[in-house]
Design a protein around this motif. Structure first.
Motif, mmCIF file in Angstrom:
data_model
loop_
_atom_site.group_PDB
_atom_site.id
_atom_site.type_symbol
_atom_site.label_atom_id
_atom_site.label_comp_id
_atom_site.label_asym_id
_atom_site.label_seq_id
_atom_site.Cartn_x
_atom_site.Cartn_y
_atom_site.Cartn_z
ATOM 1 N N GLU A 161 4.402 7.822 -7.006
ATOM 2 C CA GLU A 161 4.245 7.650 -5.557
ATOM 3 C C GLU A 161 2.891 7.038 -5.218
ATOM 4 N N ASN A 187 2.665 3.261 -3.563
ATOM 5 C CA ASN A 187 2.124 3.185 -2.201
ATOM 6 C C ASN A 187 0.807 2.424 -2.128
ATOM 7 N N GLU A 188 -0.001 2.538 -3.183
ATOM 8 C CA GLU A 188 -1.327 1.924 -3.137
ATOM 9 C C GLU A 188 -1.329 0.467 -3.604
#
Length: 344
Positions: free
Chosen positions: A76, A80-81
Motif C-alpha cells: 500500500e 500510493n507513494e
C-alpha cells in the motif's frame, strides 16, 4: 582497386565459394536471431512491453516470484507513494471452454494501473492467440478452482508469459483461485535507481527476465549459437585470405619492388572482402526478410530491421578484422626473396 577487381574476375570460383559460405553463415545467423527474438517475445512479452522501471519482490523468495509475498502495508505504501506503481501477481493455470477443452494460460492480476488491463469481477481478458482456438468475446470459460464462470471481455495483442497466453482477471477472482491475499510483485515504472525497501529485493526489467524459468537458458543457448557463427565467419575470412596471400607472395614482391605501398595492398584485400561480404549480406538479408512473410503461423519468429542492420555491421567488422589479420604477412614481404620464391 583495378588490380583487386581483375583478381576477382580471374579467380571467380574461389571468391564464389567464399561468398557462398559467408551467405550461408550470415543467413543462418539472421534466421536464428529472428527465432531467438521471437522466442524471447513469446516467453516474456508481458514484461518486455512494460516501460523501464523496478520490480520488487520479497527478499526471502530466492529470486523466485512464485515464492514472493508482499506485505499488504508495504504494498500500500509503495503503490500510493510511487507514481503509476502497481502490485501484480502472475500464476500459470488453465481455463476450460464450452467444450470442456483445456487451454493453458498465465493468470495475471493487478491493482488499478494503466499498465495492465482493468478487469471486473467475473470477467477475463485473453491474449489474442487463444482466439484461434475458437474462443470469442462473450463466451464463458471456467477454471476447476473457481466457483463461477469467466465471461470473455476482450482480447489483447501479443501478451505472452512463459510461452502461455496471458489471462487478465480481477484480483478477487485470483485470490479465490489460488487462496492468497498478498501480491507477488510491485512494479514501479520510471525508476533508474532502485529504492532500498526493508524486506524487498529490487530488479530492473532485464534482471527480472532472468528470474523467469527457462528464459535465461533459452536465450543463452541461442545467443551462443549466433556468436559462434559470427566467429566462424571471421575465421573463414582469415583462412581464405591467408591462403590467397601465400599464393600471391611473388606478386606482392613485384608490386613492392615497383614501389606499391603496403597500405595499397591492404586496400586491395579490403576491397575484395567488402565486395564479397556486401553481396552475400544483401542476399541473406533479402531472403531472411522474405522468410518473415512465409514463416509458418504460430512460429515465434521476429526479425526486426534494427537487428538485421546490427548483425550486418558486425559481419562487415568481423570480415575486416579477419582479412586484416591474414594480411600482416604482406608487411614482412621482402621483394627480392618473394620474387625468387613465388611464381606469377
Amino acid at each position: 582497386m583495378n588490380i583487386a577487381w581483375k583478381e576477382i574476375k580471374k579467380s571467380k570460383i574461389r571468391f564464389l565459394i567464399l561468398g557462398s559460405i559467408v551467405f550461408l553463415v550470415s543467413f543462418l545467423t539472421l534466421i536464428i536471431s529472428g527465432l531467438s527474438n521471437g522466442l524471447s517475445q513469446d516467453n516474456a512479452a508481458l514484461i518486455k512491453d512494460l516501460p523501464d522501471g523496478q520490480f520488487y519482490m520479497n527478499e526471502h523468495a530466492n529470486e523466485t516470484y512464485n515464492l514472493s509475498r508482499i506485505d499488504e502495508s508495504t504494498q500500500e505504501t509503495l503503490v500510493n507513494e510511487q507514481k503509476d506503481a502497481a502490485a501484480l501477481s502472475i500464476q500459470m493455470g488453465f481455463v476450460n471452454d464450452a467444450d470442456d477443452k483445456q487451454h493453458s494460460v498465465a493468470f495475471v492480476t493487478s491493482t488499478d494501473s494503466n499498465l495492465f488491463e482493468k478487469v471486473e469481477i467475473g470477467e477475463i481478458v485473453l491474449d489474442q492467440s487463444i482466439e484461434e482456438d475458437g474462443i470469442k468475446v462473450g463466451d464463458a470459460v471456467t477454471n476447476n478452482q473457481f466457483g463461477g464462470e469467466f465471461i470473455v471481455k476482450g482480447f489483447v495483442d501479443q501478451k505472452k508469459y512463459s510461452h502461455a497466453p496471458v489471462a487478465y482477471i480481477n484480483m478477487e477472482n485470483y485470490q479465490e483461485i489460488y487462496g492468497v491475499k498478498e501480491m507477488q510483485l510491485v512494479f514501479v515504472p520510471g525508476q533508474d535507481n532502485a529504492q532500498a525497501i526493508d524486506g524487498l529485493q529490487s530488479f530492473s526489467n532485464k534482471e527480472f527476465l532472468s528470474t523467469i524459468p527457462s528464459y535465461s537458458a533459452e536465450q543463452m543457448s541461442l545467443n551462443m549459437i549466433i556468436w559462434f557463427l559470427v566467429v566462424i565467419s571471421g575465421m573463414l575470412f582469415a583462412i581464405f585470405f591467408y591462403m590467397m596471400n601465400v599464393q600471391k607472395i611473388g606478386l606482392y614482391g613485384i608490386l613492392r619492388a615497383l614501389g606499391v605501398k603496403t597500405s595499397r595492398l591492404f586496400g586491395m584485400m579490403w576491397y575484395q572482402m567488402f565486395f564479397i561480404t556486401a553481396i552475400a549480406l544483401t542476399l541473406s538479408v533479402a531472403l531472411s526478410q522474405g522468410f518473415t512473410m512465409i514463416a509458418p503461423e504460430g512460429m515465434p519468429f521476429i526479425l526486426t530491421l534494427e537487428i538485421t542492420i546490427q548483425l550486418s555491421i558486425i559481419f562487415l567488422i568481423i570480415g575486416f578484422i579477419g582479412a586484416t589479420l591474414s594480411g600482416f604477412q604482406i608487411r614482412k614481404v621482402e621483394p627480392l626473396h618473394a620474387i625468387q620464391q613465388g611464381e606469377i
